[in-house]
Design a protein around this motif. Structure first.
Motif, PDB file in Angstrom:
ATOM      1  N   GLU A  81      -1.865  -3.207   9.259  1.00 37.75           N
ATOM      2  CA  GLU A  81      -3.186  -3.419   8.685  1.00 37.75           C
ATOM      3  C   GLU A  81      -3.362  -2.603   7.407  1.00 37.75           C
ATOM      4  OE1 GLU A  81      -7.870  -2.446   9.792  1.00 37.75           O
ATOM      5  OE2 GLU A  81      -6.242  -1.879  11.140  1.00 37.75           O
ATOM      6  N   ILE A  82      -3.876  -3.252   6.385  1.00 37.31           N
ATOM      7  CA  ILE A  82      -4.176  -2.556   5.133  1.00 37.31           C
ATOM      8  C   ILE A  82      -5.565  -1.923   5.244  1.00 37.31           C
ATOM      9  CG2 ILE A  82      -4.658  -2.840   2.677  1.00 37.31           C
ATOM     10  CD1 ILE A  82      -2.560  -4.982   2.560  1.00 37.31           C
TER      11      ILE A  82
ATOM     12  N   ASN B 175      -8.732  -0.703   3.553  1.00 32.68           N
ATOM     13  CA  ASN B 175      -9.290  -1.069   2.255  1.00 32.68           C
ATOM     14  C   ASN B 175      -9.845   0.141   1.499  1.00 32.68           C
ATOM     15  OD1 ASN B 175     -12.101  -0.644   3.027  1.00 32.68           O
ATOM     16  ND2 ASN B 175     -11.942  -2.546   4.203  1.00 32.68           N
ATOM     17  N   ALA B 176     -10.035  -0.075   0.200  1.00 31.82           N
ATOM     18  CA  ALA B 176     -10.449   1.013  -0.684  1.00 31.82           C
ATOM     19  C   ALA B 176     -11.804   1.588  -0.292  1.00 31.82           C
ATOM     20  CB  ALA B 176     -10.488   0.504  -2.128  1.00 31.82           C
ATOM     21  N   GLU B 177     -12.722   0.725   0.190  1.00 29.10           N
ATOM     22  CA  GLU B 177     -14.045   1.203   0.563  1.00 29.10           C
ATOM     23  C   GLU B 177     -13.989   2.196   1.719  1.00 29.10           C
ATOM     24  OE1 GLU B 177     -13.206  -1.952   0.115  1.00 29.10           O
ATOM     25  OE2 GLU B 177     -14.288  -2.392  -1.754  1.00 29.10           O
ATOM     26  N   ASP B 178     -13.146   1.904   2.725  1.00 35.38           N
ATOM     27  CA  ASP B 178     -13.024   2.811   3.870  1.00 35.38           C
ATOM     28  C   ASP B 178     -12.376   4.126   3.463  1.00 35.38           C
ATOM     29  OD1 ASP B 178     -14.218   0.986   5.516  1.00 35.38           O
ATOM     30  OD2 ASP B 178     -12.358   0.238   6.406  1.00 35.38           O
TER      31      ASP B 178
ATOM     32  N   GLN C 281       0.805  -1.215   0.000  1.00 35.59           N
ATOM     33  CA  GLN C 281       0.000   0.000   0.000  1.00 35.59           C
ATOM     34  C   GLN C 281       0.841   1.269   0.000  1.00 35.59           C
ATOM     35  OE1 GLN C 281      -2.921   0.000   3.150  1.00 35.59           O
ATOM     36  NE2 GLN C 281      -4.376   1.161   1.940  1.00 35.59           N
TER      37      GLN C 281
END
Length: 485
Positions: free
Chosen positions: A427-428, A430-433, A312
């Motif tokens: 922690e990655i 995510n795109a939605e968040d 990321q």
């Protein structure tokens, strides 16, 4: 013959001066900043404020270095040329102990004590030999350089702390120390806990999950507690904040259980960065911003030390186990999807170093996705640009909590996200968040934007003649004079 008198300073404040044989005695402060560019810049700024407020004060900086840092070098060179009231003395470099990576800064400070002692001894001898030289009024220590109190005590000098984080975080430190020492509670028990803590410095309960990670480490906690206890030995604590922003936290110190606290901020470096001059990247980003519609751009920046996992990150993380700053990829295309830069050329920019202040001041910028470093928070407030929080390490989770819950000035992407220097797992998000947080940021309602604009105006007034921080700075200079032995 030593006499005491009262005079009006150029700031208009009335303060006590020390005269020797009828001549006004000048005073000198020694500043010891942490070898971190963000800390150094704000420390130099507060030193300038002190020197500008009282013509009797001169400032000497003792500069510790851990690793070669061209950014620190160029900053010191520019400040040395620009201000004759501040001088910089470089101390010998020390390499960290590879066997104790979690205590590298403590090692650095302990290793520099003999050099600091030597330099201060020279200043003391100089002032004793000639009445024309200023007399030492005290040592001002970065919040990370607290062990240097030992050197101040050895010379019988008052010590002061410059706390580069906010007042509530200072209150958190005192709360944790009291919890451990007086209530016999082990803070490491809060790790991965859902407990909420009620403390004097906050108006709202604090989720334990946003506490700094260092409080959960059994090998680091004793060192942190020792440093917090030692803060209480000082004559005063300057905090980079302003009363209107953190009135609840500042009022919580009135119980007399801590040294005097002086909110003297916001301390910001608003002077144009010399790296901008003749810099093609600077010209490119500013020209790109000039062509964007007003209030249409979201700015993402995670500070000089911010980096993520390989999946990321657009920064090259330091080698595993190394305490080094991340570096930019020479060619970002090697970590981006094929053709990404071409497809997004008109709607986005991927760059390394940026002039953050200039970008936040630009009318096309509407929102700021930030790691929530305290300097970045103060800059966002100053320019009235709302934040979406994405903290990474240190006290940034706590800062995010303040911005979202205490101040109501930010939107959340993450609040308890964390990564420490000695942790490889991260922690990655995510795109939605990320999309949800940025959308909330860009669509922030007028009431919240109005609240931020009001706080922005208060931050500027605080530093003006008669403002809250201006007044506190006057109290500080008065007390420094009073504390001279």
């Amino acid at each position: 013959m030593i006499q005491t008198s009262l005079i009006a300073t150029k700031s208009g404040a009335v303060c006590k001066t020390i005269e020797t044989c009828g001549k006004m005695k000048k005073a000198e402060l020694v500043f010891i900043p942490a070898p971190i560019i963000s800390h150094l810049v704000s420390t130099v700024r507060v030193a300038k404020l002190l020197a500008d407020r009282d013509e009797r004060l001169s400032i000497t900086f003792l500069i510790m270095r851990l690793l070669a840092d061209s950014q620190i070098d160029s900053y010191i060179d520019s400040e040395s040329a620009a201000c004759n009231l501040i001088r910089f003395i470089d101390l010998p470099k020390h390499e960290p102990d590879p066997n104790q990576p979690s205590r590298f800064l403590n090692f650095l400070i302990e290793a520099h004590k003999p050099q600091v002692k030597e330099e201060i001894s020279k200043l003391v001898i100089r002032s004793e030999l000639s009445h024309d030289w200023p007399r030492l009024a005290g040592i001002v220590l970065d919040m990370l350089c607290i062990p240097m109190i030992d050197v101040a005590n050895e010379f019988g000098l008052p010590s002061y702390i410059f706390f580069t984080s906010g007042a509530a975080f200072l209150g958190l430190d005192f709360y944790i120390q009291d919890l451990h020492d007086e209530q016999k509670v082990d803070p490491t028990e809060f790790k991965d806990s859902d407990v909420e803590l009620v403390m004097p410095c906050l108006a709202n309960p604090l989720p334990a999950k946003v506490l700094p990670f260092s409080l959960f480490e059994k090998d680091v906690l004793p060192l942190s507690l020792r440093m917090i206890r030692r803060v209480k030995e000082t004559k005063g604590i300057m905090v980079n904040t302003f009363y209107e922003l953190e009135s609840h936290a500042i009022n919580s110190f009135s119980n007399g259980n801590a040294p005097p606290v002086y909110p003297v901020g916001p301390i910001l470096n608003l002077i144009r960065d010399e790296r901008s001059d003749g810099n093609d990247a600077y010209k490119d980003i500013m020209q790109w911003l000039d062509h964007q519609p007003s209030s249409s751009v979201v700015f993402l920046c995670f500070g000089s030390m911010g980096n993520f996992g390989m999946e990321q990150s657009l920064r090259q993380p330091p080698p595993k186990g190394k305490r080094e700053a991340p570096s930019d990829y020479v060619n970002p295309e090697e970590v981006l999807p094929e053709g990404f830069l071409d497809r997004t050329a008109q709607i986005g920019k991927v760059i390394g170093w940026v002039p953050q202040v200039d970008i936040l001041a630009h009318p096309s910028v509407r929102g700021f996705v930030s790691h929530c470093g305290w300097n970045s928070i103060l800059e966002s407030i100053w320019f009235g640009v709302p934040i979406a929080t994405w903290p990474i390490f240190a006290e940034q989770q706590f800062n995010a909590f303040q911005m979202i819950v205490e101040f109501g000035l930010a939107e959340e992407i993450r609040m308890n996200n964390r990564k420490e220097f000695n942790m490889d797992d991260f922690e990655i998000v995510n795109a939605e968040d990320i999309e949800k947080g940025i959308k909330c940021l860009m669509e922030l309602d007028n009431d919240k934007r109005g609240k931020l604009k009001e706080m922005s105006e208060k931050s500027r007034k605080a530093l003006m003649n008669g403002g809250s921080s201006y007044t506190w700075l006057g109290h500080l200079t008065q007390d420094m004079i009073d504390n001279m032995s």
